[in-house]
Scaffold this active site. Structure first.
Site, PDB file in Angstrom:
ATOM      1  N   LYS A   1       1.807  -3.251   1.804  1.00  0.00           N
ATOM      2  CA  LYS A   1       0.648  -2.474   1.328  1.00  0.00           C
ATOM      3  C   LYS A   1      -0.114  -3.244   0.243  1.00  0.00           C
ATOM      4  CE  LYS A   1       2.298  -1.295  -2.841  1.00  0.00           C
ATOM      5  NZ  LYS A   1       1.620  -1.389  -4.154  1.00  0.00           N
TER       6      LYS A   1
ATOM      7  N   THR B   1      -2.877   2.280  -3.524  1.00  0.00           N
ATOM      8  CA  THR B   1      -3.263   0.948  -3.998  1.00  0.00           C
ATOM      9  C   THR B   1      -4.522   0.425  -3.313  1.00  0.00           C
ATOM     10  OG1 THR B   1      -1.723  -0.058  -2.433  1.00  0.00           O
ATOM     11  CG2 THR B   1      -0.928   0.292  -4.658  1.00  0.00           C
TER      12      THR B   1
END
Length: 327
Positions: free
Chosen positions: A190, A247
Site C-alpha cells: 500500500k 495512505t
C-alpha cells in the site's frame, strides 16, 4: 492476563503505541530507545514534541535507553523502520526473555533479500514466535486517542488473539489474524500504491484517476499476496484496503507526500529526512512480481519513475493504453 510489554523504537509510531498500551492499564509498558538523552527527557517531561507535538505521555509509561530493559517482557514490539529491524534483532536479541513474542510493526520488505520481515526476524531470532502489526493507523491519531483499528497476525490464532487482547485499548482495537503474509504484504504494497496516488495528485490528473489506482492497485496487491501464499480476503481488510485508502488519500502519509512531490517534478530523496518506506519497497516488489510472473503494472511504473527509468507522462500513457483484460 497482565503482560509486561516493551516497545523498541522511540519514533512517532513506537511512542504512540507505547502510550496507548500504557493507557489501557492492563500491562507494564516500557519504551526503549538508543538515545540516552532523549529517553531521559521523555521520562522527565512526558513530551516528545519532535514527533508527537503537544501530546502528553502517560505517567505509567516507563522509559529506558538500555537494551536490558526488554528482559522480562513477554511481548516486545519492534517499531523501528523496516530496514533497521535486522540490526535491532541482533542488538536486542540477547536480552529477550525465553518465551518472549516479538512483533514487527514496520511496513516493508527486506531490500537485500526480498524476504518478509517475519521471515527475516525468524532467521535472526529462531527461538521466538514472530508476529506482525499493520493497518490504517497514523501515529498522531493513535497517540491522541482517536478511534483506530489495525490487524495483528501470528502463525496461530491463539497467539494472535493473545496479542490483540494485550495490546488493544479503549480507542485502539486490534483484529487477530493468522495470515502473516497477507497482513505484511498489504502494509508494504500500500505504501507503493500511495506514492502512485500522490503522483496523480501532484500531476493534477483528477480524483477519478486516484479512485482507479486504488481499485486496480488492490487487484495487484491481491494477486501478489495469493502468489506468495497469503489470503485474498486479508487484502480486503484493514491491512490492505483500509491502509491503502488511508495512505492514498491523507496528507499525513509520507508516501503520498513523496508521490505529490514527484508529480510536481520536485527532486526529493526518499532516504533522507522523513523515510519513505514505499520508495524502498517499490523496486523489491516489482522484481519479485517479475520472478513470480505476476502482472503489477502500477507497482512497476512507480519503481521505474523513482529509479529514473520512466517519465511520469510515459507511465500514465502506458497504464492507460495497456491491453484490456478481465483481471
Amino acid at each position: 492476563m497482565s503482560e509486561r510489554i516493551a516497545v523498541v523504537g522511540s519514533g512517532a509510531f513506537g511512542t504512540a503505541l507505547a502510550a496507548v498500551i500504557a493507557l489501557a492499564g492492563r500491562s507494564t509498558v516500557t519504551l526503549v530507545g538508543r538515545n540516552p538523552s532523549l529517553m531521559a527527557d521523555l521520562k522527565s517531561e512526558r513530551l516528545h514534541d519532535a514527533v508527537l507535538p503537544g501530546i502528553v505521555l502517560p505517567e505509567s509509561l516507563e522509559f529506558s535507553a538500555e537494551a536490558e530493559a526488554i528482559a522480562g517482557a513477554s511481548i516486545v514490539l519492534f517499531a523501528m523502520p523496516s530496514q533497521a529491524q535486522a540490526d535491532a534483532a541482533r542488538h536486542y536479541g540477547p536480552y529477550l526473555s525465553k518465551d518472549a513474542i516479538v512483533v514487527t510493526c514496520a511496513k516493508g520488505i527486506e531490500r537485500a533479500t526480498g524476504k518478509l520481515l517475519t521471515d527475516m526476524l525468524e532467521r535472526e531470532l529462531p527461538d521466538h514466535p514472530i508476529a506482525v502489526l499493520s493497518g490504517p493507523g497514523f501515529a498522531a491519531d493513535i497517540a491522541k486517542g482517536l478511534p483506530t483499528a489495525m490487524a495483528i497476525a501470528a502463525a496461530d490464532m491463539e497467539t494472535a488473539e493473545r496479542l490483540a487482547q494485550a495490546i488493544s485499548g479503549r480507542t485502539f482495537r486490534l483484529y487477530a489474524s493468522s495470515d502473516r503474509i497477507g497482513v505484511q504484504l498489504g502494509g508494504a504494497l500500500k505504501n507503493v500504491l500511495a506514492i502512485a496516488c500522490g503522483i496523480v495528485e501532484g500531476r493534477g490528473i483528477g480524483e477519478s484517476a486516484r479512485a482507479a489506482l486504488i481499485a486496480r492497485g488492490l487487484a495487484e496487491m491481491s494477486r501478489f499476496v495469493v502468489a506468495k501464499g497469503g489470503q485474498a480476503d486479508t487484502v480486503r481488510g484493514l491491512s490492505g484496503l483500509g491502509d491503502l485508502v488511508l495512505t492514498g488519500t491523507s496528507h499525513q502519509s509520507r508516501n503520498l507526500r513523496f508521490g505529490i512531490a514527484l508529480g510536481r517534478g520536485e527532486k526529493v530523496d526518499p532516504l533522507h529526512g522523513a523515510l519513505v518506506e514505499g520508495a524502498l519497497a517499490a523496486s523489491v516488489a516489482s522484481r519479485l512480481a517479475a520472478e513470480l510472473s505476476i502482472s503489477m503494472p502500477i507497482t512497476d511504473a512507480v519503481s521505474a519513475i523513482i529509479d529514473g527509468r520512466l517519465e511520469i507522462s510515459d507511465a500514465i500513457e502506458q497504464l492507460m493504453t495497456r491491453p484490456i483484460t478481465t483481471e
